[in-house]
Design an enzyme around this catalytic site. Sequence first.
Site, PDB file in Angstrom:
ATOM      1  CG  ASP A  21      -2.056   0.958   1.127  1.00 43.40           C
ATOM      2  OD1 ASP A  21      -2.295   1.484   0.021  1.00 43.40           O
ATOM      3  OD2 ASP A  21      -2.714   1.212   2.147  1.00 43.40           O
ATOM      4  CG  HIS A  38       0.272   2.034  -9.488  1.00 41.49           C
ATOM      5  ND1 HIS A  38       0.040   1.728  -8.174  1.00 41.49           N
ATOM      6  CD2 HIS A  38      -0.838   2.698  -9.905  1.00 41.49           C
ATOM      7  CE1 HIS A  38      -1.161   2.170  -7.810  1.00 41.49           C
ATOM      8  NE2 HIS A  38      -1.711   2.777  -8.854  1.00 41.49           N
ATOM      9  CG  LEU A 132       9.089 -17.143  -3.787  1.00 41.63           C
ATOM     10  CD1 LEU A 132       8.823 -17.209  -2.293  1.00 41.63           C
ATOM     11  CD2 LEU A 132       9.586 -15.753  -4.166  1.00 41.63           C
TER      12      LEU A 132
HETATM   13  C1  FPP Z   1      -1.464   0.222  -3.490  1.00 42.13           C
HETATM   14  O1  FPP Z   1      -1.125   1.568  -3.514  1.00 42.13           O
HETATM   15  C2  FPP Z   1      -1.066  -0.465  -4.706  1.00 42.13           C
HETATM   16  C3  FPP Z   1      -1.901  -1.044  -5.613  1.00 42.13           C
HETATM   17  C4  FPP Z   1      -3.361  -1.077  -5.484  1.00 42.13           C
HETATM   18  C5  FPP Z   1      -1.388  -1.652  -6.819  1.00 42.13           C
HETATM   19  C6  FPP Z   1      -0.200  -2.544  -6.613  1.00 42.13           C
HETATM   20  C7  FPP Z   1       0.435  -2.729  -7.903  1.00 42.13           C
HETATM   21  C8  FPP Z   1       1.743  -2.736  -8.115  1.00 42.13           C
HETATM   22  C9  FPP Z   1       2.795  -2.666  -7.065  1.00 42.13           C
HETATM   23  C10 FPP Z   1       2.234  -2.786  -9.512  1.00 42.13           C
HETATM   24  C11 FPP Z   1       1.948  -4.061 -10.233  1.00 42.13           C
HETATM   25  C12 FPP Z   1       2.494  -5.237  -9.579  1.00 42.13           C
HETATM   26  C13 FPP Z   1       3.002  -6.307 -10.212  1.00 42.13           C
HETATM   27  C14 FPP Z   1       3.294  -7.533  -9.444  1.00 42.13           C
HETATM   28  C15 FPP Z   1       3.283  -6.296 -11.640  1.00 42.13           C
HETATM   29  P1  FPP Z   1      -2.296   2.639  -3.604  1.00 42.13           P
HETATM   30  O2  FPP Z   1      -2.482   2.974  -5.028  1.00 42.13           O
HETATM   31  O3  FPP Z   1      -3.485   2.103  -2.895  1.00 42.13           O
HETATM   32  O4  FPP Z   1      -1.645   3.827  -2.812  1.00 42.13           O
HETATM   33  P2  FPP Z   1      -2.394   4.897  -1.912  1.00 42.13           P
HETATM   34  O5  FPP Z   1      -2.987   4.153  -0.749  1.00 42.13           O
HETATM   35  O6  FPP Z   1      -1.289   5.807  -1.504  1.00 42.13           O
HETATM   36  O7  FPP Z   1      -3.417   5.553  -2.766  1.00 42.13           O
END
Ligand code: FPP
Length: 246
Positions: A21, A38, A132
């Site tokens: 997050d 991201h 893994l």
């Molecule tokens: C949370 O941060 C993150 C996500 C909902 C997306 C996670 C995706 C990635 C790390 C990239 C893709 C991953 C792979 C494995 C290819 P948020 O957007 O909720 O952040 P915020 O809480 O600050 O708004």
Amino acid sequence: MSYKDQVDLQKLPRHIAVIMDGNGRWAKGKGKLRVFGHHNGVLSVRDVVEGAGELGIQYLTLYTFSAENWNRPKLEVTAIMELLISTLNKEIAKLMKNNVRLNAIGDLDKLPGKCHRELLGAIEKTSGNTGLVLTLALSYGSRDEIVHAARQLAQKVRDGLIQPHEIDEQMFEDNLYTAGIPNPELLIRTSGEYRISNYLLWQIAYAELYFTDKLWPDFRREDLFEAILDYQKRERRFGKTSEQVN
Ligand code: FPP
């Protein structure tokens, strides 16, 4: 001494689950668009996967896209799906080299066709790997998973394959998306939020919870090792007394 050197390899959690997050806030803090967060989050994914492999962790499950995330602005959803495809393409050789087996849980049919196909292709390609097990939770919601399991069991009862009284915890687990994967002993959430957000509700019944203020793009393998060290300092009692477990 680095955190890694302090980790007791005999007492590793077999399965670590992570709620990644804070990508959006990380980007915002730098005056950039959420998507920039991201993209940098992917660098953390890569580093943490390598770190987990280095230690010999057997299962790592990453909350990559929740069932609720479909409600985000369309542009952001599309960007995350594109990122998933490009990351799979870019990283597949490395996954093979590192003997990582890719897996996915969630309502995968909801993923855009191209994304779904690429994902299944990568899962197939790595299916013979023995290191893994990297599970991506995609279009995943824990309540949805539990309802899905209940439906499957109801269907089996209706088909006369099982009797209601035969349904026990083990059989229920065997009908979750995570069938065959041991329950996580450690759950990590980044970004200073203290919530579970519909993630692996059944599976984390006895997990140790670890929260850090670091935003996901700042979380790297050293932070993973630190979380594991913290976990190793805790006493896991499973309802027993301290004397019973020592
Ligand atoms: C949370 O941060 C993150 C996500 C909902 C997306 C996670 C995706 C990635 C790390 C990239 C893709 C991953 C792979 C494995 C290819 P948020 O957007 O909720 O952040 P915020 O809480 O600050 O708004």
